[in-house]
Each structure stands twice: as C-alpha cells, then as structure tokens.
Design an enzyme around this catalytic site. Structure first.
Site, PDB file in Angstrom:
ATOM      1  N   LYS A 157       1.461  -3.999  12.837  1.00 17.96           N
ATOM      2  CA  LYS A 157       2.270  -3.852  11.625  1.00 17.96           C
ATOM      3  C   LYS A 157       3.370  -4.895  11.631  1.00 17.96           C
ATOM      4  CE  LYS A 157       3.666   0.219  10.315  1.00 17.96           C
ATOM      5  NZ  LYS A 157       3.437  -0.185   8.905  1.00 17.96           N
ATOM      6  N   GLY A 158       4.114  -4.969  10.510  1.00 17.83           N
ATOM      7  CA  GLY A 158       5.234  -5.896  10.481  1.00 17.83           C
ATOM      8  C   GLY A 158       5.064  -7.037   9.505  1.00 17.83           C
ATOM      9  N   GLU A 216      10.181   1.200  10.801  1.00 17.87           N
ATOM     10  CA  GLU A 216       8.890   1.901  10.664  1.00 17.87           C
ATOM     11  C   GLU A 216       8.504   2.576  11.976  1.00 17.87           C
ATOM     12  OE1 GLU A 216       6.427  -1.342   9.389  1.00 17.87           O
ATOM     13  OE2 GLU A 216       6.435  -0.652   7.318  1.00 17.87           O
ATOM     14  N   THR A 267       0.852  -1.200   0.000  1.00 14.53           N
ATOM     15  CA  THR A 267       0.000   0.000   0.000  1.00 14.53           C
ATOM     16  C   THR A 267       0.882   1.243   0.000  1.00 14.53           C
ATOM     17  OG1 THR A 267      -1.578  -1.282   1.322  1.00 14.53           O
ATOM     18  CG2 THR A 267      -2.029   1.073   1.053  1.00 14.53           C
TER      19      THR A 267
END
Ligand code: DER
Length: 224
Positions: A96-97, A105, A31
């Site tokens: 996340k991740g 990040e 994305t």
C-alpha cells in the site's frame, strides 16, 4: 469506465458488512473513495456510525458526506476498516502507499477488528514487488536513509509533488523503492523497518481479513 466500475462494485460489496452503531476506519485512494461515498449514502438513510479517517483527503470527503468523525484518541478499537491496496498476493499480504497515506492507514488497520481490502482484480498478483514499495521516511537525514534502503538491493526514488518532494499528512517524505519480484515480503518488511529514519513502509503483512476483488464485468470475488 470499466475500471471505475470494478472499484465501485468492490466497494458496494464491502459496505454490506457495516452494521448500525459500528466504529469505522475510512481508507484512502480512488477505491476507498467509493466505500466512503456508499457509507455517506447509508448515513443519509439513517445509519448511525462513527468514523476515523486515514488521511486529510478522506477526512474532508467524510465531512462533505456528513459521516460523523471522531478523533482516533476517542477509540481503542475500530469494528471495520475498508481500504484499497496497490498489490495483493496469494497470502493477502499487501503493498500500500500509492496514495501516500500508508502511515495512518497502518495505524488504523492495526486497531481494526475486521480489515477489508477492496481492489480492482488487476491488483491481485502472485508475488508482490512489481509495484515499487512506498517507504515513509523522516526528512531529517533522508539521504542516509535512502542509501541504507538501496543497500537492500532496490532503487529508491524520492516521490515528488511538482518540483518539490511530496510531503505526507505527517510531514514526512516518501521514497518509492523498486525491488522487483519479492519472494519473502515478511522478511523484507523486517529489514526495511529496521532502518533508522524509516517511519513506516507499505508492506501490510497478515493484516487483511478479507479482500474484495471487483472485475470490470461487474462480478466480485471474496478472498480470505
Ligand atoms: O495509498 C494507499 O494505500 C491507497 O489505498 C492505494 O494503495 C490504493 O489506491 P487506489 O484504490 O486509488 O488504487
């Protein structure tokens, strides 16, 4: 296809917040890829920005698109970072991740004034946890770290790249920990990050300023 469409739509809405002269954080994943493409277009049409990438993968994409990169050491704050997420709950807490970039990040996110998360709307959940929590661990003593993680009632699995453990840009391993539905992500984040050998985990608690959710039909929703 439709899934790409919703990612592209969300990215297109997010880059509308970018202004000339800003210092940007470039996220990682399929994305964030579209946000970096969009920023590349804006740079081609004269936008002047500086950027820090959250992964080697995003760094090379930025170079390809002539987005001026600066070393993180040259910035103390970033104006806007645009990144993806694997899950978003109703308080905008994230997992996340999925792409393995969570350590850089989170470092970039923590230095960012306005943190924009872009997702396909399928990532919006009531409770985090359906997606296994990525945990970045030091290879040294990882077996003990894994045991300590499993004592938190999860099933940690070593993320593989072919027949070898996946290595992050920081030369660490990732253990994907299936917790099932998580009712107190902030509390669990504290427990996970307390474990010696854990470098970072994929909980981004209270970090997103807005979430732009794209739908396959081409609409976007701004959550804050
Ligand atoms: O690894 C990451 O944190 C990525 O941002 C990931 O969470 C989202 O990747 P996607 O946009 O390819 O689904």
């Amino acid at each position: 296809n439709q899934a790409v469409n919703s990612k592209k739509i969300a990215a297109g809405k997010a880059i509308e917040y970018i202004r000339n002269g800003m210092t940007l954080g470039l996220g990682t994943g399929s994305t964030a890829y579209w946000a970096i493409q969009g920023i590349g277009e804006m740079v081609k049409h004269g936008l002047s920005v500086k950027a820090v990438a959250t992964s080697i993968q995003s760094e090379s994409l930025a170079r390809e698109l002539n987005i001026p990169l600066i070393p993180f050491s040259e910035v103390d704050r970033l104006d806007i970072t645009i990144d993806g997420a694997d899950e978003v709950d109703e308080k905008l807490n994230l997992i996340k991740g999925g792409g393995g970039a969570l350590l850089r990040e989170k470092i970039v996110a923590a230095a960012t004034r306005f943190y924009i998360i872009i997702v396909d709307e399928s990532k919006l959940v009531r409770h985090l946890g359906k997606f296994p929590l990525p945990v970045e661990v030091a290879p040294f003593g990882w077996e003990l770290t894994m045991r300590r993680l499993s004592e938190l009632n999860c099933t940690p699995r070593m993320r593989m790249a072919g027949d070898k453990p996946f290595l992050t840009d920081n030369q660490h391993y990732i253990l994907d920990c299936a917790f099932g539905e998580i009712l107190d992500p902030a509390g669990l984040h504290r427990k996970v990050s307390d474990i010696t050998g854990v470098m970072e985990d994929g909980f981004f608690i209270n970090m997103a300023d807005i979430v732009v959710a794209g739908s396959p039909g081409g609409e976007t929703r701004i959550l804050n």
